[in-house]
Design a protein around this motif. Structure first.
Motif: not given
Length: 418
Positions: A62-76, A115-125
């Motif tokens: 759940m915390s990793q999901i939280g970081w993904l949601l944080f990344a998409i919202n906070f980056t923008s 991988s998780y990190m690649t998903v994170m990069i995609a989310v940031i874009f």
């Protein structure tokens, strides 16, 4: 420049002239930018909607999901005010298609992310693409509004909210059956958005070339220096209200699907229907919120959206599945009716800073939602999903802070034409 672009520019310029000249509303531009907003936010909202898919395919906590949601919202959110400040000084039509190009890259990367990190990069874009779009999209809405600013902002924002509401359906019919690879279809969505953005950017350039920038400065309003502290206090209160709304929205769109699964036995696929009902109800109320604010006052609509939704939000964790359908629709209708209204209210507080203020309020909504999603992820692991769901349901009660906001008439008295 084509004759149609010239005509569009001339029509838009007439909306910006000082004095008593006509200020027509450019509905075709508003519709175009609203469609792009729909496409943009549907891509951005895919990320929280496929949290369940990513949890199962990548074995995420759940915390990793939280970081993904944080990344998409906070980056923008972080980049939106930066883009807004830049474009307030130098209006940039090219920013519109460029933002969509970032989103296209993000969705393509997500489709093949191993991988998780690649998903994170995609989310940031995807987040960066959204950040580039929103301030200039809001500026186009303001330029095309004429005298109907509330309606224009509603038309613009309803596109985004409809896009957000479609994300659960995308998860249900595309991502749950196909997994991450379903993101490849959204590259076509991004390409379509780029095409529409080129049309809007052409109109935008025409307005600037025909003297729209000068006209815009001629009719702007400025802050009375004696009221600067009061206006700063008002924006702080408004930010707190956006905070409450965004955190509650993050809980429903990001984690309510897991609440339905764990406490009612609903599959993640079927849970998307509940999230869709909440989001589409919010999209409908976003459209009507602007015209209602034009009629009854922006402060009044903000007050009603928070206080009116509070008792229903408190009831939601305890009701049956049938009543959950009903309450989610009504909560969405009431709570999100102020989404576009808070943007226009903030623009009235700080006239002449359309890009900066729009980037701050809209970006802040996403950013605070991201922080909320991250915090909720950790809190759920510590205290359990049901406890956090119950605690978050009290957030709309803080809407009582609305009484600290100045009235619409007071704001007009605190600003003046220059």
């Amino acid at each position: 420049m084509s004759s149609s672009t010239t005509a569009a520019a001339a029509g838009a310029t007439s909306t910006l002239q000082p004095g008593g000249s006509a200020k027509p509303t450019m509905y075709r531009i508003l519709l175009s930018i609203s469609i792009v907003h729909l496409l943009n936010d549907s891509m951005q909202s895919v990320i929280p909607s496929i949290a369940g898919v990513l949890e199962e395919s990548l074995k995420l906590s759940m915390s990793q999901i939280g970081w993904l949601l944080f990344a998409i919202n906070f980056t923008s959110s972080v980049m939106q005010p930066v883009v807004g400040m830049y474009t307030d000084r130098r209006p940039s039509p090219f920013m519109l298609p460029m933002g969509m190009a970032f989103s296209l890259i993000g969705m393509l990367t997500l489709a093949f992310a191993p991988s998780y990190m690649t998903v994170m990069i995609a989310v940031i874009f995807v987040g960066l693409g959204s950040a580039a779009f929103h301030p200039e999209g809001s500026r186009v809405s303001s330029m095309a509004a004429g005298s109907r600013r509330g309606l224009a902002q509603s038309i613009f924002q309803v596109g985004g909210n409809v896009g957000q509401s479609l994300a659960p359906l995308f998860a249900k019919f595309i991502f749950i059956p196909l997994g991450q690879f379903g993101a490849v279809y959204f590259t076509a969505v991004a390409a379509a958005a780029i095409a529409v953005q080129m049309y809007v950017a052409s109109w935008y350039r025409g307005v600037l070339a025909s003297g729209g920038r000068t006209a815009r400065k001629a009719v702007t309003r400025t802050i009375d220096p004696a009221r600067k502290k009061q206006l700063q206090f008002a924006i702080i209160v408004l930010i707190l209200l956006v905070f409450c709304r965004s955190w509650y929205n993050a809980m429903i769109t990001g984690y309510y699907q897991f609440f339905l699964r764990d406490h009612y036995g609903v599959t993640l696929s079927d849970a998307q229907t509940y999230i869709f009902l909440f989001s589409i109800a919010g999209a409908v109320s976003t459209f009507f919120g602007g015209p209602l604010a034009d009629r009854f006052g922006r402060k009044n609509v903000i007050w009603f959206s928070m206080i009116g939704s509070a008792p229903l939000a408190i009831l939601l964790p305890y009701v049956s599945l049938t009543w959950a359908y009903v309450l989610l629709i009504v909560i969405g209708l009431i709570l999100l009716s102020s989404f576009s209204v808070t943007v226009v209210y903030a623009q009235e507080l700080f006239p002449g800073k359309v890009g900066t203020v729009s980037g701050l309020i809209v970006g802040l909504a996403f950013g605070l939602g991201g922080i909320g999603a991250l915090a909720f992820g950790y809190l759920i692991e510590l205290y359990g999903l049901k406890s956090v769901m119950i605690a978050s349901s009290f957030l709309p009660i803080l809407g009582i802070l609305t009484f600290l906001l100045p009235s619409d008439r007071t704001i007009r008295e605190w600003t003046k034409d220059v």
